[in-house]
Design a protein around this motif. Structure first.
Motif, PDB file in Angstrom:
ATOM      1  N   GLU A  34     -42.045   7.460  24.737  1.00 40.03           N
ATOM      2  CA  GLU A  34     -43.459   7.421  24.425  1.00 40.03           C
ATOM      3  C   GLU A  34     -44.235   6.506  25.363  1.00 40.03           C
ATOM      4  O   GLU A  34     -45.466   6.475  25.343  1.00 40.03           O
ATOM      5  CB  GLU A  34     -43.657   7.013  22.964  1.00 40.03           C
ATOM      6  CG  GLU A  34     -43.160   8.087  22.004  1.00 40.03           C
ATOM      7  CD  GLU A  34     -43.107   7.623  20.574  1.00 40.03           C
ATOM      8  OE1 GLU A  34     -43.453   6.452  20.307  1.00 40.03           O
ATOM      9  OE2 GLU A  34     -42.722   8.414  19.701  1.00 40.03           O
ATOM     10  N   TRP A  35     -43.526   5.744  26.187  1.00 47.76           N
ATOM     11  CA  TRP A  35     -44.179   4.890  27.160  1.00 47.76           C
ATOM     12  C   TRP A  35     -44.359   5.580  28.509  1.00 47.76           C
ATOM     13  O   TRP A  35     -44.954   5.003  29.421  1.00 47.76           O
ATOM     14  CB  TRP A  35     -43.369   3.610  27.402  1.00 47.76           C
ATOM     15  CG  TRP A  35     -43.132   2.793  26.183  1.00 47.76           C
ATOM     16  CD1 TRP A  35     -43.721   2.927  24.950  1.00 47.76           C
ATOM     17  CD2 TRP A  35     -42.232   1.679  26.069  1.00 47.76           C
ATOM     18  NE1 TRP A  35     -43.239   1.988  24.085  1.00 47.76           N
ATOM     19  CE2 TRP A  35     -42.317   1.208  24.735  1.00 47.76           C
ATOM     20  CE3 TRP A  35     -41.364   1.063  26.960  1.00 47.76           C
ATOM     21  CZ2 TRP A  35     -41.561   0.119  24.281  1.00 47.76           C
ATOM     22  CZ3 TRP A  35     -40.613  -0.002  26.504  1.00 47.76           C
ATOM     23  CH2 TRP A  35     -40.724  -0.475  25.180  1.00 47.76           C
ATOM     24  N   SER A  36     -43.832   6.778  28.662  1.00 44.35           N
ATOM     25  CA  SER A  36     -43.753   7.403  29.987  1.00 44.35           C
ATOM     26  C   SER A  36     -44.437   8.757  30.031  1.00 44.35           C
ATOM     27  O   SER A  36     -44.384   9.531  29.072  1.00 44.35           O
ATOM     28  CB  SER A  36     -42.276   7.564  30.385  1.00 44.35           C
ATOM     29  OG  SER A  36     -42.161   8.215  31.620  1.00 44.35           O
ATOM     30  N   LYS A  37     -45.059   9.052  31.165  1.00 51.47           N
ATOM     31  CA  LYS A  37     -45.625  10.376  31.418  1.00 51.47           C
ATOM     32  C   LYS A  37     -44.570  11.323  32.000  1.00 51.47           C
ATOM     33  O   LYS A  37     -44.768  12.531  32.022  1.00 51.47           O
ATOM     34  CB  LYS A  37     -46.801  10.270  32.385  1.00 51.47           C
ATOM     35  CG  LYS A  37     -48.011   9.525  31.822  1.00 51.47           C
ATOM     36  CD  LYS A  37     -49.110   9.390  32.856  1.00 51.47           C
ATOM     37  CE  LYS A  37     -50.296   8.618  32.298  1.00 51.47           C
ATOM     38  NZ  LYS A  37     -51.344   8.396  33.328  1.00 51.47           N
ATOM     39  N   CYS A  79     -47.399   0.908  26.637  1.00 51.46           N
ATOM     40  CA  CYS A  79     -46.154   0.256  27.039  1.00 51.46           C
ATOM     41  C   CYS A  79     -46.276  -1.262  26.911  1.00 51.46           C
ATOM     42  O   CYS A  79     -47.104  -1.872  27.598  1.00 51.46           O
ATOM     43  CB  CYS A  79     -45.802   0.633  28.475  1.00 51.46           C
ATOM     44  SG  CYS A  79     -44.371  -0.275  29.108  1.00 51.46           S
ATOM     45  N   PRO A  80     -45.453  -1.918  26.075  1.00 48.41           N
ATOM     46  CA  PRO A  80     -45.554  -3.373  25.936  1.00 48.41           C
ATOM     47  C   PRO A  80     -45.170  -4.122  27.203  1.00 48.41           C
ATOM     48  O   PRO A  80     -45.606  -5.254  27.404  1.00 48.41           O
ATOM     49  CB  PRO A  80     -44.590  -3.687  24.788  1.00 48.41           C
ATOM     50  CG  PRO A  80     -43.640  -2.545  24.758  1.00 48.41           C
ATOM     51  CD  PRO A  80     -44.429  -1.343  25.191  1.00 48.41           C
ATOM     52  N   VAL A  81     -44.348  -3.494  28.059  1.00 49.23           N
ATOM     53  CA  VAL A  81     -43.979  -4.140  29.319  1.00 49.23           C
ATOM     54  C   VAL A  81     -45.208  -4.298  30.202  1.00 49.23           C
ATOM     55  O   VAL A  81     -45.478  -5.370  30.745  1.00 49.23           O
ATOM     56  CB  VAL A  81     -42.893  -3.328  30.047  1.00 49.23           C
ATOM     57  CG1 VAL A  81     -42.571  -3.954  31.399  1.00 49.23           C
ATOM     58  CG2 VAL A  81     -41.631  -3.231  29.195  1.00 49.23           C
ATOM     59  N   LEU A  82     -45.978  -3.226  30.333  1.00 49.83           N
ATOM     60  CA  LEU A  82     -47.158  -3.274  31.184  1.00 49.83           C
ATOM     61  C   LEU A  82     -48.328  -3.986  30.510  1.00 49.83           C
ATOM     62  O   LEU A  82     -49.203  -4.523  31.181  1.00 49.83           O
ATOM     63  CB  LEU A  82     -47.583  -1.851  31.576  1.00 49.83           C
ATOM     64  CG  LEU A  82     -46.567  -1.075  32.426  1.00 49.83           C
ATOM     65  CD1 LEU A  82     -47.103   0.310  32.775  1.00 49.83           C
ATOM     66  CD2 LEU A  82     -46.221  -1.829  33.709  1.00 49.83           C
ATOM     67  N   ILE A  83     -48.328  -4.009  29.170  1.00 46.25           N
ATOM     68  CA  ILE A  83     -49.417  -4.669  28.454  1.00 46.25           C
ATOM     69  C   ILE A  83     -49.270  -6.182  28.488  1.00 46.25           C
ATOM     70  O   ILE A  83     -50.224  -6.913  28.756  1.00 46.25           O
ATOM     71  CB  ILE A  83     -49.481  -4.188  26.983  1.00 46.25           C
ATOM     72  CG1 ILE A  83     -49.987  -2.744  26.918  1.00 46.25           C
ATOM     73  CG2 ILE A  83     -50.397  -5.094  26.148  1.00 46.25           C
ATOM     74  CD1 ILE A  83     -49.934  -2.144  25.532  1.00 46.25           C
ATOM     75  N   THR A 362     -40.154 -17.927  18.320  1.00 53.02           N
ATOM     76  CA  THR A 362     -41.051 -17.176  19.197  1.00 53.02           C
ATOM     77  C   THR A 362     -41.609 -15.966  18.456  1.00 53.02           C
ATOM     78  O   THR A 362     -40.864 -15.227  17.825  1.00 53.02           O
ATOM     79  CB  THR A 362     -40.312 -16.697  20.455  1.00 53.02           C
ATOM     80  OG1 THR A 362     -39.810 -17.839  21.160  1.00 53.02           O
ATOM     81  CG2 THR A 362     -41.234 -15.908  21.365  1.00 53.02           C
ATOM     82  N   VAL A 363     -42.919 -15.777  18.535  1.00 55.06           N
ATOM     83  CA  VAL A 363     -43.566 -14.606  17.967  1.00 55.06           C
ATOM     84  C   VAL A 363     -44.104 -13.748  19.110  1.00 55.06           C
ATOM     85  O   VAL A 363     -44.815 -14.238  19.977  1.00 55.06           O
ATOM     86  CB  VAL A 363     -44.708 -14.969  17.003  1.00 55.06           C
ATOM     87  CG1 VAL A 363     -45.511 -13.740  16.615  1.00 55.06           C
ATOM     88  CG2 VAL A 363     -44.142 -15.623  15.754  1.00 55.06           C
ATOM     89  N   VAL A 364     -43.715 -12.473  19.119  1.00 57.37           N
ATOM     90  CA  VAL A 364     -44.143 -11.547  20.164  1.00 57.37           C
ATOM     91  C   VAL A 364     -44.927 -10.408  19.514  1.00 57.37           C
ATOM     92  O   VAL A 364     -44.498  -9.853  18.494  1.00 57.37           O
ATOM     93  CB  VAL A 364     -42.922 -10.982  20.930  1.00 57.37           C
ATOM     94  CG1 VAL A 364     -43.378 -10.005  22.016  1.00 57.37           C
ATOM     95  CG2 VAL A 364     -42.102 -12.109  21.532  1.00 57.37           C
ATOM     96  N   PHE A 365     -46.057 -10.045  20.125  1.00 55.52           N
ATOM     97  CA  PHE A 365     -46.903  -8.993  19.565  1.00 55.52           C
ATOM     98  C   PHE A 365     -46.807  -7.669  20.322  1.00 55.52           C
ATOM     99  O   PHE A 365     -47.645  -6.807  20.162  1.00 55.52           O
ATOM    100  CB  PHE A 365     -48.348  -9.457  19.473  1.00 55.52           C
ATOM    101  CG  PHE A 365     -48.566 -10.515  18.439  1.00 55.52           C
ATOM    102  CD1 PHE A 365     -48.420 -10.235  17.096  1.00 55.52           C
ATOM    103  CD2 PHE A 365     -48.883 -11.810  18.817  1.00 55.52           C
ATOM    104  CE1 PHE A 365     -48.594 -11.220  16.137  1.00 55.52           C
ATOM    105  CE2 PHE A 365     -49.066 -12.803  17.868  1.00 55.52           C
ATOM    106  CZ  PHE A 365     -48.932 -12.518  16.517  1.00 55.52           C
ATOM    107  N   GLY A 366     -45.778  -7.511  21.121  1.00 54.97           N
ATOM    108  CA  GLY A 366     -45.467  -6.230  21.747  1.00 54.97           C
ATOM    109  C   GLY A 366     -46.677  -5.447  22.200  1.00 54.97           C
ATOM    110  O   GLY A 366     -47.466  -5.912  23.018  1.00 54.97           O
ATOM    111  N   ASN A 367     -46.878  -4.257  21.627  1.00 57.33           N
ATOM    112  CA  ASN A 367     -47.975  -3.388  22.042  1.00 57.33           C
ATOM    113  C   ASN A 367     -49.200  -3.530  21.139  1.00 57.33           C
ATOM    114  O   ASN A 367     -50.078  -2.686  21.162  1.00 57.33           O
ATOM    115  CB  ASN A 367     -47.516  -1.941  22.075  1.00 57.33           C
ATOM    116  CG  ASN A 367     -46.936  -1.473  20.741  1.00 57.33           C
ATOM    117  OD1 ASN A 367     -46.988  -2.187  19.754  1.00 57.33           O
ATOM    118  ND2 ASN A 367     -46.366  -0.278  20.727  1.00 57.33           N
ATOM    119  N   LEU A 368     -49.253  -4.595  20.323  1.00 60.94           N
ATOM    120  CA  LEU A 368     -50.411  -4.809  19.451  1.00 60.94           C
ATOM    121  C   LEU A 368     -51.608  -5.328  20.239  1.00 60.94           C
ATOM    122  O   LEU A 368     -51.450  -6.177  21.101  1.00 60.94           O
ATOM    123  CB  LEU A 368     -50.070  -5.792  18.333  1.00 60.94           C
ATOM    124  CG  LEU A 368     -49.111  -5.264  17.250  1.00 60.94           C
ATOM    125  CD1 LEU A 368     -48.814  -6.383  16.272  1.00 60.94           C
ATOM    126  CD2 LEU A 368     -49.721  -4.086  16.528  1.00 60.94           C
TER     127      LEU A 368
END
Length: 368
Positions: A34-37, A79-83, A362-368
């Motif tokens: 879902e992160w990729s075209k 994508c949380p990596v790019l966000i 550690t708190v991570v908000f990923g794609n939020l």
């Protein structure tokens, strides 16, 4: 390094150069589809993992990354990596704790802008079989069930759905892939079990965990719902070297949990979480994470979930939004049920959750 997609000793995303994810139906991707075209780079029904790793599609994606044209192949809006994660260092430092690791061969390949990698993947995630002991609205085939009946999922269909999934897979191919993971990928460092289904419920991944191999034993990154992670199971799998254990929970109270994660029982889960917490404190498990998929039903439990994580002594708490192209009533982010009031409420809860975590977790908000 002169390619536009590479800065001095950095690359925008490391996954096309380090990882493979096995998907249902034998499809293989570099990351979450879902992160990729351009989600799929090959299929294990017809190709070996080595062939897929340097397939024409795989090389095309790497070429786009080198050219700085990742928006042609990626979905940076989800994508949380790019966000949130930023550029990745081309270094061996931190390999002991990183999931996506590099070797000197990877750094040489990327530094030379090679699309045909001499280095093999260092990370493989087995998301290829969605059999699970839970039926959740945010996951696998049950998103379809929820979408078909938005006023309530017909859970009686769940067993039939899982049977269809298993019967649609070539189990011989799955067994071949399991062998190839251990013998055909010389740079493999971490094996992810699993991004689909539960590894302690799936027969193929359970067999991997139970087996004792003399050669090529990558560390295990275990993704689980935690309900089967009991002391009796631990005795059968503790010979593995674990990278981390990551438990999807999605709630901080009994009622919310048992409504979202049917037929899971809160008392069973919390007992197993306490057991995992003890293993982490003993240093038997290097890292212990818990996950929370933000939905309409659990939004107000985000801060309490951080408190739960602190009580358990987890290393990280990961929040992400319910995702997918199939909408259901729990998804207030996108589609027909998008809710601006809840989106504004989320933005108020995020700093509260981060503040509650303090300095120990550690708190991570990923794609939020």
């Amino acid at each position: 390094m002169t390619s536009q997609g590479i800065r001095h000793k950095q690359v925008r995303c490391i996954r096309p150069f380090t990882s493979l994810e096995l998907q249902p139906g034998g499809e293989v991707s570099f990351c979450c589809v879902e992160w990729s075209k351009v989600p799929y780079i090959g299929n294990v029904q017809y190709q070996s993992l080595a062939e897929i790793w340097n397939s024409d599609t795989a090389r095309y994606i790497r070429r786009k990354m080198y050219a700085g044209e990742w928006t042609d192949v990626c979905r940076p809006e989800v994508c949380p990596v790019l966000i949130s994660e930023g550029w990745k260092d081309l270094t061996l430092e931190g390999n002991e704790t990183r999931l996506f690791t590099l070797t000197e061969r990877h750094i040489e390949d990327i530094g030379s802008a090679k699309t045909f990698m001499q280095a093999s993947p260092t990370y493989v995630l087995m998301s290829n079989l969605e059999t699970c002991n839970l039926k959740c609205p945010m996951c696998g085939p049950f998103r379809e069930i929820y979408a078909e009946n938005r006023l309530g999922a017909p859970f009686s269909c769940a067993v039939d759905k899982q049977r269809e999934i298993v019967e649609g897979e070539d189990m011989g191919a799955l067994e071949r892939v399991a062998r190839e993971v251990h013998t055909g990928l010389p740079d493999l460092k971490v094996l992810g079990l699993t991004g689909a289904g539960d590894p302690l419920f799936r027969k193929d991944t359970r067999n991997i965990l139970f087996s004792k191999r003399k050669n090529s034993n990558p560390k295990i990154a275990l993704f689980t719902n935690g309900l089967l992670f009991e002391p009796k199971i631990w005795k059968k799998i503790k010979h593995n070297a674990f990278h981390y254990v990551n438990v999807s929970v999605d709630a901080a109270t009994r009622d919310t949990y048992e409504n979202l994660r049917r037929p899971g029982k809160w008392d069973t889960l919390t007992a197993n979480l306490e057991f995992l917490s003890d293993l982490r404190k003993q240093g038997v498990i290097p890292l212990f994470f818990i996950n929370f998929t933000v939905m309409r039903s659990n939004l107000e439990e985000m801060v309490d979930f951080v408190r739960l994580g602190k009580h358990l002594g987890v290393d990280s708490i990961y929040f992400q939004k319910i995702r997918g192209i199939i909408w259901n009533r729990e998804n207030f982010f996108d589609g027909p049920d998008r809710d601006e009031t809840l989106l504004k409420r989320l933005e108020k809860l995020k700093p509260e959750a981060r503040k509650e975590s303090g300095s120990s977790t550690t708190v991570v908000f990923g794609n939020l």
